[in-house]
Scaffold this motif. Structure first.
Motif, mmCIF file in Angstrom:
data_model
loop_
_atom_site.group_PDB
_atom_site.id
_atom_site.type_symbol
_atom_site.label_atom_id
_atom_site.label_comp_id
_atom_site.label_asym_id
_atom_site.label_seq_id
_atom_site.Cartn_x
_atom_site.Cartn_y
_atom_site.Cartn_z
ATOM 1 N N GLU A 19 -5.958 -8.910 12.817
ATOM 2 C CA GLU A 19 -6.568 -7.975 11.876
ATOM 3 C C GLU A 19 -6.207 -6.535 12.222
ATOM 4 O O GLU A 19 -5.879 -5.721 11.344
ATOM 5 C CB GLU A 19 -8.087 -8.148 11.900
ATOM 6 N N ARG A 20 -6.204 -6.186 13.513
ATOM 7 C CA ARG A 20 -5.804 -4.832 13.932
ATOM 8 C C ARG A 20 -4.336 -4.593 13.611
ATOM 9 O O ARG A 20 -3.956 -3.523 13.146
ATOM 10 C CB ARG A 20 -6.048 -4.651 15.442
ATOM 11 N N LEU A 21 -3.501 -5.596 13.853
ATOM 12 C CA LEU A 21 -2.075 -5.450 13.555
ATOM 13 C C LEU A 21 -1.827 -5.268 12.063
ATOM 14 O O LEU A 21 -0.998 -4.461 11.648
ATOM 15 C CB LEU A 21 -1.284 -6.637 14.092
ATOM 16 N N ARG A 22 -2.558 -6.023 11.230
ATOM 17 C CA ARG A 22 -2.404 -5.877 9.783
ATOM 18 C C ARG A 22 -2.875 -4.500 9.310
ATOM 19 O O ARG A 22 -2.253 -3.887 8.437
ATOM 20 C CB ARG A 22 -3.162 -6.970 9.039
ATOM 21 N N ALA A 23 -3.966 -4.013 9.876
ATOM 22 C CA ALA A 23 -4.451 -2.674 9.518
ATOM 23 C C ALA A 23 -3.413 -1.632 9.922
ATOM 24 O O ALA A 23 -3.132 -0.695 9.163
ATOM 25 C CB ALA A 23 -5.782 -2.393 10.188
ATOM 26 N N SER A 24 -2.826 -1.805 11.090
ATOM 27 C CA SER A 24 -1.783 -0.881 11.546
ATOM 28 C C SER A 24 -0.565 -0.960 10.629
ATOM 29 O O SER A 24 0.029 0.057 10.282
ATOM 30 C CB SER A 24 -1.391 -1.205 12.988
ATOM 31 N N GLN A 25 -0.213 -2.176 10.231
ATOM 32 C CA GLN A 25 0.924 -2.361 9.328
ATOM 33 C C GLN A 25 0.639 -1.710 7.971
ATOM 34 O O GLN A 25 1.508 -1.047 7.408
ATOM 35 C CB GLN A 25 1.200 -3.854 9.151
ATOM 36 N N ASP A 26 -0.586 -1.871 7.458
ATOM 37 C CA ASP A 26 -0.956 -1.232 6.193
ATOM 38 C C ASP A 26 -0.847 0.289 6.296
ATOM 39 O O ASP A 26 -0.343 0.956 5.383
ATOM 40 C CB ASP A 26 -2.385 -1.610 5.787
ATOM 41 N N HIS A 27 -1.315 0.823 7.411
ATOM 42 C CA HIS A 27 -1.241 2.273 7.637
ATOM 43 C C HIS A 27 0.216 2.713 7.690
ATOM 44 O O HIS A 27 0.591 3.723 7.072
ATOM 45 C CB HIS A 27 -1.960 2.635 8.941
ATOM 46 N N ASP A 28 1.053 1.974 8.408
ATOM 47 C CA ASP A 28 2.479 2.315 8.497
ATOM 48 C C ASP A 28 3.149 2.243 7.134
ATOM 49 O O ASP A 28 3.949 3.119 6.775
ATOM 50 C CB ASP A 28 3.196 1.387 9.475
ATOM 51 N N LEU A 29 2.836 1.214 6.352
ATOM 52 C CA LEU A 29 3.413 1.078 5.017
ATOM 53 C C LEU A 29 2.952 2.210 4.102
ATOM 54 O O LEU A 29 3.732 2.730 3.293
ATOM 55 C CB LEU A 29 3.059 -0.281 4.407
ATOM 56 N N SER A 30 1.704 2.606 4.238
ATOM 57 C CA SER A 30 1.190 3.723 3.443
ATOM 58 C C SER A 30 1.921 5.009 3.805
ATOM 59 O O SER A 30 2.305 5.783 2.916
ATOM 60 C CB SER A 30 -0.309 3.869 3.691
ATOM 61 N N ASP A 31 2.119 5.245 5.104
ATOM 62 C CA ASP A 31 2.871 6.429 5.543
ATOM 63 C C ASP A 31 4.300 6.387 5.005
ATOM 64 O O ASP A 31 4.825 7.409 4.543
ATOM 65 C CB ASP A 31 2.921 6.510 7.072
ATOM 66 N N LEU A 32 4.912 5.238 5.077
ATOM 67 C CA LEU A 32 6.283 5.091 4.599
ATOM 68 C C LEU A 32 6.368 5.340 3.092
ATOM 69 O O LEU A 32 7.277 6.027 2.622
ATOM 70 C CB LEU A 32 6.805 3.691 4.937
ATOM 71 N N ALA A 33 5.400 4.831 2.346
ATOM 72 C CA ALA A 33 5.377 5.043 0.894
ATOM 73 C C ALA A 33 5.210 6.528 0.574
ATOM 74 O O ALA A 33 5.860 7.053 -0.339
ATOM 75 C CB ALA A 33 4.254 4.226 0.256
ATOM 76 N N GLU A 34 4.359 7.210 1.328
ATOM 77 C CA GLU A 34 4.156 8.646 1.106
ATOM 78 C C GLU A 34 5.440 9.420 1.407
ATOM 79 O O GLU A 34 5.828 10.312 0.652
ATOM 80 C CB GLU A 34 3.004 9.170 1.972
ATOM 81 N N LYS A 35 6.101 9.086 2.494
ATOM 82 C CA LYS A 35 7.358 9.758 2.839
ATOM 83 C C LYS A 35 8.411 9.498 1.762
ATOM 84 O O LYS A 35 9.165 10.396 1.395
ATOM 85 C CB LYS A 35 7.864 9.286 4.200
#
Length: 102
Positions: A19-35
């Motif tokens: 669950e922590r890894l998925r939350a981290s992955q979601d955060h990373d994907l969100s950052d990537l989408a914003e960039k």
């Protein structure tokens, strides 16, 4: 062999980690989408600026061609004036020589 309770505890710990890894992955994907969004906006702005510069360059090129033509015309007129002035000077020199002989 581990007890059922130990196995469930281990499974819960793994699920928490997943669950922590998925939350981290979601955060990373969100950052990537914003960039990616920011870069897309930047590329669109760059494209628009480049189009404006191309249009300005075309206008300057046309103005340069007009100025070059006008300069050529003025150069031709000055050359004719120069030729005419030399002719007048020659005629005056001739008149002065005649006057000096008399």
């Amino acid at each position: 062999m581990p007890t059922l309770e130990a196995r469930v505890t281990r499974l819960e710990e793994r699920m928490d980690e997943v669950e922590r890894l998925r939350a981290s992955q979601d955060h990373d994907l969100s950052d990537l989408a914003e960039k990616l969004r920011v870069q897309t906006t930047l590329l669109k702005a760059l494209s628009e600026t480049q189009s404006e510069h191309t249009a300005t360059l075309a206008q300057h090129t046309a103005a340069h061609a007009q100025h070059a033509a006008a300069l050529a015309e003025h150069t031709e007129k000055l050359d004719r004036l120069d030729g005419g002035m030399h002719k007048i000077i020659g005629m005056l020199d001739t008149l002065i020589e005649r006057d000096n002989r008399q």
